[in-house]
Design a protein around this motif. Structure first.
Motif, mmCIF file in Angstrom:
data_model
loop_
_atom_site.group_PDB
_atom_site.id
_atom_site.type_symbol
_atom_site.label_atom_id
_atom_site.label_comp_id
_atom_site.label_asym_id
_atom_site.label_seq_id
_atom_site.Cartn_x
_atom_site.Cartn_y
_atom_site.Cartn_z
ATOM 1 N N LEU A 5 -12.518 -44.891 5.561
ATOM 2 C CA LEU A 5 -10.817 -44.106 4.802
ATOM 3 C C LEU A 5 -10.273 -45.543 4.886
ATOM 4 N N ALA A 6 -9.835 -46.322 6.141
ATOM 5 C CA ALA A 6 -9.508 -47.887 6.034
ATOM 6 C C ALA A 6 -9.369 -48.230 4.726
ATOM 7 N N ALA A 7 -11.113 -48.275 4.561
ATOM 8 C CA ALA A 7 -11.493 -49.334 3.353
ATOM 9 C C ALA A 7 -11.288 -48.687 1.983
ATOM 10 N N LEU A 8 -11.148 -47.617 1.889
ATOM 11 C CA LEU A 8 -10.912 -46.406 0.125
ATOM 12 C C LEU A 8 -9.518 -46.418 0.229
ATOM 13 N N GLY A 9 -8.899 -46.403 1.372
ATOM 14 C CA GLY A 9 -6.701 -46.309 1.304
ATOM 15 C C GLY A 9 -6.845 -48.412 0.769
ATOM 16 N N LEU A 10 -7.071 -49.082 1.225
ATOM 17 C CA LEU A 10 -6.992 -50.704 1.146
ATOM 18 C C LEU A 10 -7.275 -50.601 -0.794
ATOM 19 N N VAL A 11 -8.760 -49.971 -1.070
ATOM 20 C CA VAL A 11 -9.186 -50.081 -2.066
ATOM 21 C C VAL A 11 -8.041 -49.659 -3.300
ATOM 22 N N LEU A 12 -7.513 -48.457 -2.795
ATOM 23 C CA LEU A 12 -6.769 -47.636 -4.217
ATOM 24 C C LEU A 12 -5.067 -48.462 -3.915
ATOM 25 N N ALA A 13 -4.847 -48.971 -2.605
ATOM 26 C CA ALA A 13 -3.572 -49.206 -2.642
ATOM 27 C C ALA A 13 -3.827 -50.798 -3.442
ATOM 28 N N LEU A 14 -5.144 -51.763 -3.569
ATOM 29 C CA LEU A 14 -5.131 -53.241 -4.400
ATOM 30 C C LEU A 14 -5.115 -52.658 -5.475
ATOM 31 N N GLU A 15 -6.032 -51.376 -6.217
ATOM 32 C CA GLU A 15 -5.855 -50.821 -7.603
ATOM 33 C C GLU A 15 -4.527 -50.455 -8.047
ATOM 34 N N GLY A 16 -3.857 -49.686 -7.279
ATOM 35 C CA GLY A 16 -2.419 -48.883 -7.127
ATOM 36 C C GLY A 16 -1.161 -49.934 -8.098
ATOM 37 N N ALA A 17 -1.791 -51.026 -6.813
ATOM 38 C CA ALA A 17 -0.612 -52.504 -6.835
ATOM 39 C C ALA A 17 -0.915 -53.346 -8.404
ATOM 40 N N LEU A 18 -1.807 -53.062 -8.820
ATOM 41 C CA LEU A 18 -2.557 -53.885 -10.194
ATOM 42 C C LEU A 18 -1.993 -53.473 -11.124
ATOM 43 N N TYR A 19 -2.102 -52.007 -11.142
ATOM 44 C CA TYR A 19 -1.292 -50.637 -12.139
ATOM 45 C C TYR A 19 -0.244 -51.221 -12.415
ATOM 46 N N ALA A 20 0.238 -51.192 -11.512
ATOM 47 C CA ALA A 20 2.171 -51.152 -11.290
ATOM 48 C C ALA A 20 2.529 -52.188 -11.733
ATOM 49 N N ALA A 21 1.966 -53.664 -11.251
ATOM 50 C CA ALA A 21 2.281 -54.718 -11.545
ATOM 51 C C ALA A 21 2.076 -55.359 -12.901
ATOM 52 N N PHE A 22 0.921 -54.733 -13.657
ATOM 53 C CA PHE A 22 0.322 -55.317 -14.966
ATOM 54 C C PHE A 22 -0.260 -54.403 -15.441
ATOM 55 N N PRO A 23 0.952 -53.389 -15.981
ATOM 56 C CA PRO A 23 0.931 -51.476 -16.539
ATOM 57 C C PRO A 23 -0.944 -52.347 -18.132
ATOM 58 N N GLY A 24 0.757 -53.109 -18.871
ATOM 59 C CA GLY A 24 -0.452 -53.409 -20.634
ATOM 60 C C GLY A 24 -2.057 -54.008 -19.815
ATOM 61 N N PRO A 25 -1.929 -55.369 -19.666
ATOM 62 C CA PRO A 25 -3.159 -55.783 -19.274
ATOM 63 C C PRO A 25 -4.236 -55.139 -18.584
ATOM 64 N N MET A 26 -3.630 -53.990 -18.172
ATOM 65 C CA MET A 26 -5.151 -53.180 -17.212
ATOM 66 C C MET A 26 -5.235 -52.146 -18.205
ATOM 67 N N LYS A 27 -3.841 -51.445 -19.114
ATOM 68 C CA LYS A 27 -4.742 -50.635 -20.039
ATOM 69 C C LYS A 27 -6.044 -51.146 -21.559
ATOM 70 N N ARG A 28 -5.550 -52.451 -21.856
ATOM 71 C CA ARG A 28 -6.304 -53.758 -22.219
ATOM 72 C C ARG A 28 -7.702 -53.991 -21.335
#
Length: 61
Positions: A5-28
């Motif tokens: 569960l901790a690993a899953l939470g970390l994955v979600l946090a990191l992925e969420g940070a990428l989408y929040a910081a770089f929405p355009g490049p993530m869409k591409r």
């Protein structure tokens, strides 16, 4: 189970940070993945799986 569960939470946090910081490049990036053949996506997923398991094995002993 708590480690999983901790690993899953970390994955979600990191992925969420990428989408929040770089929405355009993530869409591409998602658009590029959408046109890739399924076999290539599957191979990439298997490589990521193997690297992740190896990394956890090395860190956790």
């Amino acid at each position: 189970m708590t480690d999983l569960l901790a690993a899953l939470g970390l994955v979600l946090a990191l992925e969420g940070a990428l989408y929040a910081a770089f929405p355009g490049p993530m869409k591409r990036a998602l658009a590029v993945v959408a046109v890739q053949p399924e076999g290539q996506i599957r191979f990439g997923g298997l490589v990521a799986l193997a690297v992740g398991v190896l990394l956890v094995w090395l860190v956790r002993g």
